[in-house]
Design a protein around this motif. Structure first.
Motif: not given
Length: 137
Positions: A19-25, A109-114
């Protein structure tokens, strides 16, 4: 002590492997996090989360049952803020950044989001989302 309440969502979409997550700055502060915003009069928590995601990213979502996590912190002296997060599946892929508040928005990618999010509360939310999605920690 003044209390504030916001709601938001960890927004995901399937990719080839996971999965991918949305991240915003955020423009003010420069931290990476999730879409969220203040509850408006007459809204419930879920309505606020869905509206804020749409306003900040351009993406419509559906919320998954069984995921409601609350984070509390003190953004400034004399103010206690509660943010309620849901887990939402994106109904579209195209991101449209809200320029007033957001300096950057992207699928990660969810595994990189953290590794990208700034605050430990957000790292914990990603772990909980991975668990809810049936992914290894």
């Amino acid at each position: 002590m003044r209390r504030e309440k916001s709601c938001g969502a960890l927004v995901f979409r399937p990719n080839e492997e996971s999965y991918d997550l949305i991240l915003l700055r955020h423009r003010f502060g420069g931290h990476w996090s999730f879409p969220k915003g203040h509850v408006e009069q007459g809204e419930n928590e879920q309505q606020t989360a869905m509206r804020e995601v749409k306003e900040e990213t351009g993406v419509s979502i559906t919320l998954l049952d069984g995921f409601r996590e609350s984070v509390e912190y003190f953004p400034k002296p004399g103010v206690k803020k509660q943010v309620v997060y849901f887990l939402g599946r994106a109904l579209e892929d195209k991101l449209v950044r809200q320029e007033e508040e957001i300096s950057e928005v992207r699928w990660v990618p969810i595994h990189q989001a953290g590794e990208m999010v700034t605050f430990s509360n957000d790292k914990r939310l990603i772990r909980l989302a991975k668990k809810r999605l049936g992914l290894p920690q």
